[in-house]
Design an enzyme around this catalytic site. Structure first.
Site, PDB file in Angstrom:
ATOM      1  N   ASP A   1       7.540   3.975 -10.599  1.00 21.99           N
ATOM      2  CA  ASP A   1       8.234   3.617  -9.646  1.00 21.99           C
ATOM      3  C   ASP A   1       9.713   3.694 -10.071  1.00 21.99           C
ATOM      4  O   ASP A   1      10.392   2.880 -10.108  1.00 21.99           O
ATOM      5  CB  ASP A   1       8.067   2.397  -8.646  1.00 21.99           C
TER       6      ASP A   1
ATOM      7  N   GLY B   1       0.578  -1.292   0.052  1.00 23.03           N
ATOM      8  CA  GLY B   1       0.034   0.072   0.041  1.00 23.03           C
ATOM      9  C   GLY B   1       0.884   1.468   0.012  1.00 23.03           C
ATOM     10  O   GLY B   1       2.169   1.203   0.114  1.00 23.03           O
TER      11      GLY B   1
ATOM     12  N   ASP C   1       8.987   5.855   7.854  1.00 21.43           N
ATOM     13  CA  ASP C   1       8.670   7.253   8.326  1.00 21.43           C
ATOM     14  C   ASP C   1       7.639   8.164   7.201  1.00 21.43           C
ATOM     15  O   ASP C   1       7.513   9.230   7.677  1.00 21.43           O
ATOM     16  CB  ASP C   1       9.997   7.946   8.373  1.00 21.43           C
ATOM     17  N   GLY C   2       7.293   7.544   6.327  1.00 19.41           N
ATOM     18  CA  GLY C   2       6.500   8.141   5.177  1.00 19.41           C
ATOM     19  C   GLY C   2       6.941   9.225   4.423  1.00 19.41           C
ATOM     20  O   GLY C   2       6.536   9.921   3.742  1.00 19.41           O
TER      21      GLY C   2
ATOM     22  N   ARG D   1       3.487  13.364  -8.753  1.00 22.38           N
ATOM     23  CA  ARG D   1       3.642  12.546  -9.695  1.00 22.38           C
ATOM     24  C   ARG D   1       2.311  12.458 -10.332  1.00 22.38           C
ATOM     25  O   ARG D   1       1.197  12.484  -9.920  1.00 22.38           O
ATOM     26  CB  ARG D   1       3.880  11.171  -9.244  1.00 22.38           C
TER      27      ARG D   1
ATOM     28  N   LYS E   1       4.399  11.974  -3.429  1.00 23.51           N
ATOM     29  CA  LYS E   1       5.181  10.865  -2.653  1.00 23.51           C
ATOM     30  C   LYS E   1       6.242  11.517  -1.788  1.00 23.51           C
ATOM     31  O   LYS E   1       6.865  12.381  -2.275  1.00 23.51           O
ATOM     32  CB  LYS E   1       5.879  10.069  -3.629  1.00 23.51           C
TER      33      LYS E   1
ATOM     34  N   ASP F   1       3.978  -4.874  -7.546  1.00 22.51           N
ATOM     35  CA  ASP F   1       3.453  -3.566  -7.155  1.00 22.51           C
ATOM     36  C   ASP F   1       3.841  -2.471  -7.767  1.00 22.51           C
ATOM     37  O   ASP F   1       3.597  -1.360  -7.494  1.00 22.51           O
ATOM     38  CB  ASP F   1       3.736  -3.460  -5.627  1.00 22.51           C
ATOM     39  N   ASN F   2       5.137  -2.740  -8.562  1.00 24.60           N
ATOM     40  CA  ASN F   2       5.631  -1.501  -9.387  1.00 24.60           C
ATOM     41  C   ASN F   2       5.400  -1.644 -10.958  1.00 24.60           C
ATOM     42  O   ASN F   2       5.878  -1.350 -11.894  1.00 24.60           O
ATOM     43  CB  ASN F   2       7.145  -1.672  -9.176  1.00 24.60           C
TER      44      ASN F   2
ATOM     45  N   ARG G   1      -2.116  -1.024 -10.029  1.00 27.95           N
ATOM     46  CA  ARG G   1      -1.043  -1.929  -9.982  1.00 27.95           C
ATOM     47  C   ARG G   1      -1.338  -3.373 -10.322  1.00 27.95           C
ATOM     48  O   ARG G   1      -2.511  -3.764  -9.831  1.00 27.95           O
ATOM     49  CB  ARG G   1      -0.087  -1.899  -9.054  1.00 27.95           C
TER      50      ARG G   1
HETATM   51  P1  AMP Z   1       8.924   0.777  -3.076  1.00 24.68           P
HETATM   52  O1  AMP Z   1      10.206   0.150  -2.810  1.00 24.68           O
HETATM   53  O2  AMP Z   1       8.947   2.283  -3.368  1.00 24.68           O
HETATM   54  O3  AMP Z   1       8.166   0.144  -4.261  1.00 24.68           O
HETATM   55  O4  AMP Z   1       8.019   0.691  -1.838  1.00 24.68           O
HETATM   56  C1  AMP Z   1       7.514  -0.558  -1.362  1.00 24.68           C
HETATM   57  C2  AMP Z   1       6.735  -0.655  -0.396  1.00 24.68           C
HETATM   58  O5  AMP Z   1       7.404   0.317   0.698  1.00 24.68           O
HETATM   59  C3  AMP Z   1       5.448   0.471  -0.424  1.00 24.68           C
HETATM   60  O6  AMP Z   1       4.243  -0.038   0.252  1.00 24.68           O
HETATM   61  C4  AMP Z   1       5.992   2.004   0.113  1.00 24.68           C
HETATM   62  O7  AMP Z   1       4.875   2.708   0.294  1.00 24.68           O
HETATM   63  C5  AMP Z   1       6.649   1.414   1.417  1.00 24.68           C
HETATM   64  N1  AMP Z   1       7.707   2.504   1.806  1.00 24.68           N
HETATM   65  C6  AMP Z   1       8.778   2.869   1.003  1.00 24.68           C
HETATM   66  N2  AMP Z   1       9.237   3.792   1.534  1.00 24.68           N
HETATM   67  C7  AMP Z   1       8.704   4.241   2.711  1.00 24.68           C
HETATM   68  C8  AMP Z   1       8.944   5.138   3.724  1.00 24.68           C
HETATM   69  N3  AMP Z   1       9.933   5.753   3.838  1.00 24.68           N
HETATM   70  N4  AMP Z   1       7.983   5.228   4.761  1.00 24.68           N
HETATM   71  C9  AMP Z   1       6.799   4.144   4.507  1.00 24.68           C
HETATM   72  N5  AMP Z   1       6.670   3.347   3.679  1.00 24.68           N
HETATM   73  C10 AMP Z   1       7.447   3.315   2.616  1.00 24.68           C
HETATM   74 MG    MG Z   2       6.548   0.833  -5.213  1.00 21.95          MG
END
Ligand code: AMP
Ligand code: MG
Length: 491
Positions: free
Chosen positions: A269, A96, A131-132, A183, A119, A259-260, A190
């Site tokens: 992504d 998510g 940390d979001g 974005r 993002k 998911d990507n 996805r």
């Molecule tokens: P990604 O590697 O960018 O495709 O992300 C994979 C998952 O990790 C997704 O659910 C992202 O929302 C989550 N995610 C990546 N970086 C963070 C972050 N800094 N804080 C919270 N969730 C993250």
């Molecule tokens: Mg992703």
């Protein structure tokens, strides 16, 4: 309101939100506002894209809180979306949007619907331990590479802005400036969005999400009997075309988890992605891809693997299970040939062949065999075919340590050239791509407060084909001192 009201305050941003996801798919997303940034500041604003979307760039520029978090344009109703995904082959039932907020769907003047997503904009119920947030470097990286991809004609999400939040984020490298990328996507559906509901056995919601995806991406299929299979075919076609385009450019996505993989067929992504320089099929950049699962030459195989996961998610919607398994398996078996045809079309274009003939695949692989193991830069090799087509083989030959195979190949190729080949080759094979060493230098300078190298690089990579003086430094591969390039997932 009086006549004294400044004109600018009356000007509308141009945003026209119609938030169909939140409205039509309740329960598949969570309402969640972006965090308020302590000192929002727009660093990069994509005025050309804003204009295409019917947005008033000057009004956007006056509202940094829209892009860094803290305020919302009229009509935005932020949500975080649920999705699952296979990451490096292992299934995570709940990923998510852990650091992203879909502000809503903007309807452009031509009627097209676009997701506007932030993002790096704060935690959501999907954040798990994260940390979001996001650091400036990776957000600028997404901006410059996605905009380069768009200029190269590759289906991709776009970048509307990068904004500083005014607070630091903590990463392994220490404290880094925090930033948010805005974005723009045809959608954020996805493969993993469907997997989320299939894995829970919630087939009602799964059916609603699939119908929603069909309405957004294949509206001609709405309401049709057999639309789920037809939709699967469409996604396969879009993905095969996409991966073929990547292969033509030497692009390595780097993290092709399910998911990507966007159902729209857009590249999505931009984390550890990079462009290959020396041609080597096993090229990997990502620091965590130890097995080469997402290596350059493995991308077509991963495409088929990811489509098999999509098939598993669609199966519960397809009635009689045995018959459905059979028909889905037939489609999956057909992917290799379908992809091969797309790849051959890309290569015919890149080699400026005249029409289509039987030996063309061999001619294309013959060129790859000639450049492999020679330390030949992928992008320059194709670009310099333009000189070779005009009878100057010196620039092309100069790339090779041993041009023996090339010399055997050139006459075979010449015999197949279309009329006007040199011009065609220059319009098809870019001179300038985002070179790894230049991207890194631009991001480092930006982190230190100097945006000039980034701005210059962006101008170059969004104009990839033109031959003009002054571009030489942008067209060359990394100097040998740059070493092996290693990329990181963009957290
Ligand atoms: P990604 O590697 O960018 O495709 O992300 C994979 C998952 O990790 C997704 O659910 C992202 O929302 C989550 N995610 C990546 N970086 C963070 C972050 N800094 N804080 C919270 N969730 C993250
Ligand atoms: Mg992703």
């Amino acid at each position: 309101m009086t006549d004294q009201t400044p004109h600018s305050a009356l000007r509308h941003s141009g945003f026209r939100f119609d938030n169909s996801w939140a409205r039509d798919l309740p329960g598949t997303c969570v309402a969640q506002d972006p965090d308020a940034a302590p000192a929002p500041q727009i660093l990069v604003l994509n005025r050309a894209l804003a204009a295409d979307l019917g947005l008033a760039a000057d009004v956007l520029a006056q509202n940094p809180g829209w892009f860094a978090g803290g305020s919302l344009p009229d009509g935005a109703a932020p949500v975080a979306l649920a999705y699952a995904g296979h990451q490096f082959g292992g299934f995570s039932p709940q990923l998510g949007d852990g650091r992203a907020h879909l502000l809503g769907e903007h309807i452009a003047p031509d009627g097209q619907r676009w997701d506007i997503q932030l993002k790096g904009s704060g935690r959501t119920p999907f954040s798990r331990g994260g940390d979001g947030k996001a650091a400036l470097g990776p957000m600028l990286r997404e901006y410059v590479i996605s905009e380069a991809m768009a200029a190269l004609g590759v289906p991709t999400t776009r970048s509307l802005a990068v904004a500083l939040t005014g607070e630091d984020v903590r990463r392994e490298a220490g404290r880094l400036p925090g930033a948010v990328v805005a974005r723009v996507a045809a959608s954020h559906l996805r493969v993993g969005t469907l997997q989320f509901w299939a894995a829970r056995g919630d087939h009602d919601t799964l059916a609603r999400v699939v119908d929603y995806a069909i309405a957004r991406h294949d509206p001609d299929l709405v309401g049709q009997e057999g639309r789920v299979l037809a939709f699967f075919d469409r996604v396969i076609a879009r993905q095969a075309r996409l991966v073929a385009a990547w292969m033509g450019l030497g692009f390595v996505h780097g993290v092709l988890n399910t998911d990507n993989v966007a159902l729209s067929g857009e590249t999505i992504d931009y984390g550890p992605c990079a462009f290959m320089e020396d041609y080597a099929p096993g090229t990997v950049f990502s620091s965590i891809d130890h097995q080469g699962r997402y290596a350059y030459a493995n991308q077509p195989h991963i495409l088929a693997w990811n489509m098999a996961k999509l098939a598993e998610s669609l199966l519960p919607l397809m009635g009689d299970a045995d018959a459905a398994v059979q028909v889905l398996n037939d489609r999956l078996s057909g992917i290799a040939a379908f992809y091969q045809a797309e790849w051959l079309a890309v290569m015919r274009d890149k080699l400026a062949l005249d029409g289509a003939q039987d030996g063309d695949a061999d001619l294309a692989t013959g060129f790859l065999a000639a450049i492999e193991g020679q330390g030949v830069d992928w992008t320059l090799a194709f670009r310099r075919l333009a000189d070779a087509a005009a009878d100057d083989i010196t620039p092309l030959r100069a790339l090779f340590t041993d041009p023996a195979k090339l010399d055997l190949w050139l006459p075979l190729w010449r015999a197949r050239l279309r009329a006007g080949a040199a011009d065609h080759l220059r319009a098809t094979n870019p001179l300038v791509i985002p070179r790894n060493h230049l991207v890194e230098a631009a991001l480092q300078a930006a982190e230190a407060g100097d945006l000039a190298p980034f701005t210059a690089l962006l101008a170059q990579v969004t104009d990839p084909y033109a031959d003009r003086p002054g571009r030489e430094a942008y067209a060359l591969p990394a100097p040998s001192g740059f070493g092996d390039y290693v990329t990181f997932c963009g957290t």
